[in-house]
Design an enzyme around this catalytic site. Structure first.
Site, short mmCIF file in Angstrom:
data_model
loop_
_atom_site.label_atom_id
_atom_site.label_comp_id
_atom_site.label_asym_id
_atom_site.label_seq_id
_atom_site.Cartn_x
_atom_site.Cartn_y
_atom_site.Cartn_z
CB CYS A 114 -15.52 17.26 34.31
SG CYS A 114 -15.87 16.32 35.80
CG HIS A 256 -17.87 20.77 34.33
ND1 HIS A 256 -18.81 19.78 34.19
CD2 HIS A 256 -17.10 20.42 35.39
CE1 HIS A 256 -18.61 18.87 35.14
NE2 HIS A 256 -17.58 19.24 35.87
CG ASN A 286 -19.57 17.41 38.35
OD1 ASN A 286 -19.68 17.02 37.19
ND2 ASN A 286 -18.41 17.73 38.89
N1 COA Z 1 -21.87 18.61 54.70
C1 COA Z 1 -21.50 19.33 55.79
N2 COA Z 1 -20.24 19.66 56.04
C2 COA Z 1 -19.30 19.26 55.18
C3 COA Z 1 -19.60 18.50 54.03
C4 COA Z 1 -20.95 18.19 53.82
N3 COA Z 1 -21.35 17.49 52.74
N4 COA Z 1 -18.46 18.28 53.36
C5 COA Z 1 -17.48 18.84 54.04
N5 COA Z 1 -17.99 19.44 55.15
C6 COA Z 1 -17.26 20.17 56.19
C7 COA Z 1 -15.79 19.82 56.23
O1 COA Z 1 -15.55 18.68 57.02
C8 COA Z 1 -15.21 21.08 56.84
O2 COA Z 1 -15.42 21.04 58.23
P1 COA Z 1 -14.30 21.63 59.24
O3 COA Z 1 -14.21 23.10 58.89
O4 COA Z 1 -14.89 21.35 60.56
O5 COA Z 1 -13.05 20.88 58.92
C9 COA Z 1 -16.09 22.20 56.29
O6 COA Z 1 -17.31 21.57 55.87
C10 COA Z 1 -15.49 22.92 55.12
O7 COA Z 1 -15.03 21.96 54.17
P2 COA Z 1 -14.30 22.38 52.86
O8 COA Z 1 -13.84 21.15 52.13
O9 COA Z 1 -13.28 23.43 53.20
O10 COA Z 1 -15.52 23.09 52.07
P3 COA Z 1 -15.48 23.90 50.74
O11 COA Z 1 -16.05 25.23 50.95
O12 COA Z 1 -14.14 23.80 50.05
O13 COA Z 1 -16.53 23.10 49.85
C11 COA Z 1 -16.61 21.54 48.03
C12 COA Z 1 -16.28 21.76 49.50
C13 COA Z 1 -16.28 20.10 47.66
C14 COA Z 1 -18.09 21.80 47.83
C15 COA Z 1 -15.78 22.54 47.16
O14 COA Z 1 -14.41 22.48 47.54
C16 COA Z 1 -15.87 22.25 45.70
O15 COA Z 1 -16.94 22.29 45.10
N6 COA Z 1 -14.73 21.98 45.05
C17 COA Z 1 -14.72 21.67 43.63
C18 COA Z 1 -15.08 20.25 43.47
C19 COA Z 1 -15.39 19.90 42.06
O16 COA Z 1 -15.89 20.71 41.33
N7 COA Z 1 -15.11 18.67 41.70
C20 COA Z 1 -15.37 18.15 40.42
C21 COA Z 1 -14.52 18.79 39.42
S1 COA Z 1 -14.88 18.28 37.83
#
Ligand code: COA
Length: 329
Positions: A114, A256, A286
């Site tokens: 990215c 980004h 993204n």
């Molecule tokens: N829909 C519903 N629930 C979901 C889900 C989805 N698409 N994806 C994950 N969950 C659930 C998980 O299983 C977890 O459940 P649990 O509490 O029962 O275990 C809960 O939601 C929380 O998951 P978590 O991973 O802690 O969520 P988060 O708040 O960290 O959000 C992202 C997840 C991926 C959106 C976030 O971490 C993020 O955006 N990170 C950066 C990623 C990024 O930018 N990547 C590219 C970089 S260039």
């Protein structure tokens, strides 16, 4: 002083869009969760056999050339940032060169996920300021949908396809890129990964359990999130300070487009109003190396950014990698 400046931008997004509602029929997710956690409502997805990384990059490049009023034969260099090339060889830059007939250009790809577009911009800037080249096409183009496990709700909701491009040209005015800042930390690299085909050859004793296909993209979302909200404000403070400016002096921050919560958190950490952070991730998701140039093109074409102002581009991603660029319009 010799600087590089942007003289044209372009972008391309596939016509087909995939909404959160449609995704919720594929995996156990829902619109409210996705919007609340990411700010994404839908994303553009390549559906045609012909809607490739090269095709989208070519369209974006042609738009940028048109805005710049430049013919492709005037290009000295084509740099393409992508981690989703159609071919590992030949590189995407050479294929775009052939498509636009940029017969005088030297061409190569940069893979910094990215942050790729920012790395490519910095490389282009160095070629221009050293006097080696005058006119450079920089493209970010991705078909991330081909790397996604559409059964994995933790990744399939985040990404989209698309391409953006910019033409950089030598400038002898005060306008143009004032500085760049970039870095890498390979020790954190496995937080975001997409493994290549395994080594499978007659000299390797046990190959029967190795997969034939390429694995899917995987990610430790929280680790990447923490890294991004720490790294971007750090870069903003350093690059503005190095140029005797403060974060307050920057009219717009083109970050980004990974997650709206990351962008809001950066605005808060810098005590800046969110209006200074244009976004398009609600409709694009993204798009990795394409995300900043797609947003840049939108900002140029809709006059969101104004002549005379300072803008800051900043990104982060797999590698781990990060980069920022300060531009005087
Ligand atoms: N829909 C519903 N629930 C979901 C889900 C989805 N698409 N994806 C994950 N969950 C659930 C998980 O299983 C977890 O459940 P649990 O509490 O029962 O275990 C809960 O939601 C929380 O998951 P978590 O991973 O802690 O969520 P988060 O708040 O960290 O959000 C992202 C997840 C991926 C959106 C976030 O971490 C993020 O955006 N990170 C950066 C990623 C990024 O930018 N990547 C590219 C970089 S260039």
């Amino acid at each position: 002083m010799l600087r590089s400046n942007i003289i044209g931008t372009g972008s391309y997004l596939p016509a087909h869009t995939l909404s959160n509602h449609e995704l919720s029929k594929l995996v156990d997710t829902n619109n409210d969760w996705i919007v609340e956690r990411t700010g994404i409502c839908s994303r553009h997805i390549a559906t045609e056999e012909t809607e490739t990384t090269v095709f989208m990059g070519t369209k974006a490049a042609q738009n940028a050339l048109e805005m710049a009023g430049l013919t492709a034969d005037k290009l000295d260099l084509i740099l393409v940032a992508t981690f989703t090339p159609d071919y590992i060889m030949p590189n995407t830059a050479c294929q775009i060169q052939a498509a636009i007939h940029a017969t005088n250009a030297f061409c190569f790809d940069i893979n910094a996920a990215c942050s790729g577009f920012l790395y490519a911009l910095q490389t282009a800037d160095a070629y221009i300021r050293s006097g080696i080249y005058h006119s450079i096409l920089v493209v970010g183009t991705e078909t991330i949908s081909r790397t996604i496990d559409w059964q994995d709700r933790s990744t399939c909701i985040l990404f989209g396809d698309g391409a953006g491009a910019a033409i950089l040209s030598a400038s002898h005015t005060e306008k143009g890129f004032l500085g760049f800042l970039s870095g890498s930390d390979g020790s954190g690299g496995m937080a975001l990964q997409l493994k290549n085909r395994p080594i499978k050859n007659p000299c390797r004793p046990t190959t029967k359990d190795l997969p034939d296909s390429f694995p899917y993209l995987s990610m430790n979302g929280q680790e990447v999130f923490q890294f991004a909200v720490r790294k971007i404000p750090e870069m903003v403070k350093s690059i503005t300070g190095q140029n005797q400016l403060s974060p307050e002096d920057i009219s717009h921050y083109l970050l980004h487009q990974a997650n709206l919560r990351i962008i809001k958190s950066v605005a808060k950490r810098l005590s800046l109003p969110e209006e200074r952070f244009p976004v398009n991730l609600s409709e694009c998701g993204n798009t990795s190396a394409a995300s900043i140039p797609i947003l840049l093109d939108k900002c140029y074409r809709n006059s969101i950014i104004q002549l005379g102002s300072y803008i800051l581009l900043s990104g982060f991603g797999g590698g781990l990698t990060w980069g920022s660029a300060l531009l005087k319009l």
